[in-house]
Design a protein around this motif. Structure first.
Motif, PDB file in Angstrom:
ATOM      1  N   PRO A   1     -13.611  11.855   8.566  1.00 13.45           N
ATOM      2  CA  PRO A   1     -13.250  11.419   7.673  1.00 13.45           C
ATOM      3  C   PRO A   1     -13.172  11.633   6.517  1.00 13.45           C
ATOM      4  CG  PRO A   1     -14.410   9.589   9.471  1.00 13.45           C
ATOM      5  CD  PRO A   1     -14.257  11.349   9.951  1.00 13.45           C
ATOM      6  N   ASP A   2     -14.689  12.463   5.986  1.00 11.25           N
ATOM      7  CA  ASP A   2     -14.475  12.819   4.231  1.00 11.25           C
ATOM      8  C   ASP A   2     -13.494  13.607   3.792  1.00 11.25           C
ATOM      9  OD1 ASP A   2     -16.576  10.840   4.150  1.00 11.25           O
ATOM     10  OD2 ASP A   2     -18.471  12.101   4.643  1.00 11.25           O
ATOM     11  N   ALA A   3     -13.733  14.543   4.459  1.00 10.05           N
ATOM     12  CA  ALA A   3     -13.052  16.032   4.391  1.00 10.05           C
ATOM     13  C   ALA A   3     -11.205  15.317   4.814  1.00 10.05           C
ATOM     14  CB  ALA A   3     -13.486  17.403   4.893  1.00 10.05           C
ATOM     15  N   ASP A   4     -10.932  14.942   5.753  1.00  9.31           N
ATOM     16  CA  ASP A   4      -9.509  15.314   5.921  1.00  9.31           C
ATOM     17  C   ASP A   4      -9.154  13.832   5.126  1.00  9.31           C
ATOM     18  OD1 ASP A   4      -9.978  17.049   7.911  1.00  9.31           O
ATOM     19  OD2 ASP A   4      -9.894  15.183   9.422  1.00  9.31           O
ATOM     20  N   GLY A   5      -9.690  12.973   5.169  1.00 12.09           N
ATOM     21  CA  GLY A   5      -9.243  11.610   4.485  1.00 12.09           C
ATOM     22  C   GLY A   5      -9.153  11.951   2.478  1.00 12.09           C
TER      23      GLY A   5
ATOM     24  N   TYR B   1      -0.371   6.612   3.671  1.00 11.84           N
ATOM     25  CA  TYR B   1      -1.071   5.953   2.807  1.00 11.84           C
ATOM     26  C   TYR B   1      -1.224   5.194   1.457  1.00 11.84           C
ATOM     27  CZ  TYR B   1      -5.787   7.017   0.386  1.00 11.84           C
ATOM     28  OH  TYR B   1      -7.092   7.011   0.088  1.00 11.84           O
ATOM     29  N   ILE B   2       0.325   5.608   0.855  1.00 15.74           N
ATOM     30  CA  ILE B   2       0.662   5.107   0.180  1.00 15.74           C
ATOM     31  C   ILE B   2       1.318   4.044   0.162  1.00 15.74           C
ATOM     32  CG2 ILE B   2       2.234   5.329  -2.071  1.00 15.74           C
ATOM     33  CD1 ILE B   2       2.302   8.688  -1.547  1.00 15.74           C
ATOM     34  N   ALA B   3       1.212   3.835   1.564  1.00 13.10           N
ATOM     35  CA  ALA B   3       1.968   2.465   1.353  1.00 13.10           C
ATOM     36  C   ALA B   3       0.843   1.251   2.250  1.00 13.10           C
ATOM     37  CB  ALA B   3       2.388   2.069   2.609  1.00 13.10           C
ATOM     38  N   LEU B   4      -0.681   1.909   2.062  1.00  9.62           N
ATOM     39  CA  LEU B   4      -1.506   0.532   2.305  1.00  9.62           C
ATOM     40  C   LEU B   4      -1.934   0.331   1.272  1.00  9.62           C
ATOM     41  CD1 LEU B   4      -2.928   2.897   5.698  1.00  9.62           C
ATOM     42  CD2 LEU B   4      -1.107   0.988   5.367  1.00  9.62           C
ATOM     43  N   LEU B   5      -2.497  -0.898   1.948  1.00 11.25           N
ATOM     44  CA  LEU B   5      -3.901  -1.448   0.675  1.00 11.25           C
ATOM     45  C   LEU B   5      -5.385  -0.929   0.824  1.00 11.25           C
ATOM     46  CD1 LEU B   5      -3.164  -5.068   1.729  1.00 11.25           C
ATOM     47  CD2 LEU B   5      -2.477  -4.286   0.331  1.00 11.25           C
ATOM     48  N   PRO B   6      -6.097  -1.093  -0.470  1.00  8.34           N
ATOM     49  CA  PRO B   6      -7.639  -0.150  -0.355  1.00  8.34           C
ATOM     50  C   PRO B   6      -7.717  -0.204   1.065  1.00  8.34           C
ATOM     51  CG  PRO B   6      -7.094  -1.110  -2.193  1.00  8.34           C
ATOM     52  CD  PRO B   6      -6.041  -1.845  -1.172  1.00  8.34           C
ATOM     53  N   ASP B   7      -8.203  -1.358   1.394  1.00 10.94           N
ATOM     54  CA  ASP B   7      -8.862  -0.937   2.264  1.00 10.94           C
ATOM     55  C   ASP B   7      -8.362  -0.627   4.078  1.00 10.94           C
ATOM     56  OD1 ASP B   7      -7.328  -3.671   2.725  1.00 10.94           O
ATOM     57  OD2 ASP B   7      -8.570  -4.436   4.050  1.00 10.94           O
ATOM     58  N   GLU B   8      -6.752  -1.149   3.687  1.00 12.92           N
ATOM     59  CA  GLU B   8      -6.382   0.120   4.784  1.00 12.92           C
ATOM     60  C   GLU B   8      -6.243   1.146   4.984  1.00 12.92           C
ATOM     61  OE1 GLU B   8      -3.320  -3.640   5.376  1.00 12.92           O
ATOM     62  OE2 GLU B   8      -2.012  -2.025   4.555  1.00 12.92           O
ATOM     63  N   ARG B   9      -6.224   1.787   3.863  1.00 14.63           N
ATOM     64  CA  ARG B   9      -6.821   3.401   3.269  1.00 14.63           C
ATOM     65  C   ARG B   9      -7.817   4.411   3.507  1.00 14.63           C
ATOM     66  NH1 ARG B   9      -4.498   4.265  -2.742  1.00 14.63           N
ATOM     67  NH2 ARG B   9      -2.683   4.052  -2.209  1.00 14.63           N
ATOM     68  N   GLU B  10      -9.250   2.842   3.935  1.00 16.31           N
ATOM     69  CA  GLU B  10     -10.581   2.962   4.256  1.00 16.31           C
ATOM     70  C   GLU B  10     -10.800   3.576   5.453  1.00 16.31           C
ATOM     71  OE1 GLU B  10     -13.964   5.011   3.299  1.00 16.31           O
ATOM     72  OE2 GLU B  10     -12.474   4.003   2.001  1.00 16.31           O
ATOM     73  N   ARG B  11     -10.050   2.811   6.729  1.00 16.53           N
ATOM     74  CA  ARG B  11     -10.169   2.566   7.817  1.00 16.53           C
ATOM     75  C   ARG B  11      -9.052   4.348   8.793  1.00 16.53           C
ATOM     76  NH1 ARG B  11      -7.287  -3.791   7.992  1.00 16.53           N
ATOM     77  NH2 ARG B  11     -10.024  -4.598   7.443  1.00 16.53           N
ATOM     78  N   LEU B  12      -7.978   4.329   7.563  1.00 16.11           N
ATOM     79  CA  LEU B  12      -6.779   5.486   8.342  1.00 16.11           C
ATOM     80  C   LEU B  12      -8.059   6.332   7.890  1.00 16.11           C
ATOM     81  CD1 LEU B  12      -4.522   6.678   8.927  1.00 16.11           C
ATOM     82  CD2 LEU B  12      -3.896   6.795   5.864  1.00 16.11           C
ATOM     83  N   ARG B  13      -9.253   6.561   7.027  1.00 11.53           N
ATOM     84  CA  ARG B  13     -10.248   8.013   7.195  1.00 11.53           C
ATOM     85  C   ARG B  13     -10.582   7.924   8.105  1.00 11.53           C
ATOM     86  NH1 ARG B  13     -11.510   9.258   1.144  1.00 11.53           N
ATOM     87  NH2 ARG B  13     -10.093   9.052  -0.041  1.00 11.53           N
ATOM     88  N   HIS B  14     -11.122   6.816   8.283  1.00 15.96           N
ATOM     89  CA  HIS B  14     -11.667   7.091   9.495  1.00 15.96           C
ATOM     90  C   HIS B  14     -11.796   6.869  11.088  1.00 15.96           C
ATOM     91  CE1 HIS B  14     -14.822   5.186   6.583  1.00 15.96           C
ATOM     92  NE2 HIS B  14     -15.929   5.600   7.228  1.00 15.96           N
TER      93      HIS B  14
END
Length: 213
Positions: free
Chosen positions: A194-198, A176-189
């Motif tokens: 997505p909300d709690a785990d993200g 997560y630290i290494a990702l860009l903002p939009d990539e972090r959002e994709r990881l969450r989903h």
């Protein structure tokens, strides 16, 4: 007789072994200087020339050449490293790290294509939850998301879910630290909730960043 058979390997590794500490430090997240990468690349080129049938040496040379090529913005060197990884995968097709590294190297220069997708698939089939390779695969999936076919997106979701359920939270947070903002959002989903785990992954990522990991 056995010594004669092993002689090419000993001869090759006599050059590679003195550099192994630097190589393994890369795997642990150390950032080597351009000069250190160049020294590693020279040593592994000599070693690979001496023992061309070694998938391990091909793998190491490919990893270092890709890293050095990306540092220097040298696409030809990245492609050379990619080609070493192709040979390594052919010599040892059950090594998941060869496939994940090949996917990363090819994606770095050419984006998502059939070679990237096949390397991702074979890394997933051969390694499943080998953590460094799983994180490397996820990073490629997330960065190339818009160009992925539905089956590759399904694979990414399945892998993220397995990692979460296997409680590999630190690895996910470091990714997560290494990702860009939009990539972090994709990881969450890709996570089951997505909300709690993200939020949990983001919180752990913040802790790791503040502590210097």
């Amino acid at each position: 007789m056995l010594f004669l058979l092993a002689a090419p390997r000993f001869w090759a590794y006599s050059v590679a072994l003195p550099q192994d500490g630097r190589y393994w430090s890369m795997g642990e997240g150390a950032v080597l200087s351009t000069g250190e990468l160049a020294v590693l690349a020279r040593a592994y080129r000599v070693a690979t020339h001496r023992h061309a049938s070694s998938p391990e040496l091909r793998n190491r040379l490919g990893v270092v050449e890709v890293a050095l090529g990306l540092r220097l913005l040298d696409d030809a060197l990245v492609r050379e490293g990619r080609d070493q990884l192709v040979v390594a995968a052919a010599l040892a097709p059950l090594r998941t790290d060869s496939w994940s590294r090949l996917a990363h190297a090819e994606f770095s220069t050419n984006g998502v294509n059939s070679l990237v997708l096949e390397a991702l698939r074979l890394s997933w089939m051969t390694g499943r939850l080998e953590i460094p390779d799983a994180m490397r695969r996820l990073q490629v999936y997330l960065r190339g998301w818009e160009d992925l076919p539905p089956e590759a997106r399904d694979d990414a979701r399945a892998q993220a879910t397995l990692l979460w359920r296997g409680r590999h939270l630190r690895g996910l947070a470091e990714l997560y630290i290494a990702l860009l903002p939009d990539e972090r959002e994709r990881l969450r989903h890709l996570l089951p909730d997505p909300d709690a785990d993200g939020a949990r992954i983001a919180g752990l990522a913040t802790q790791l960043s503040n502590s210097g990991r």
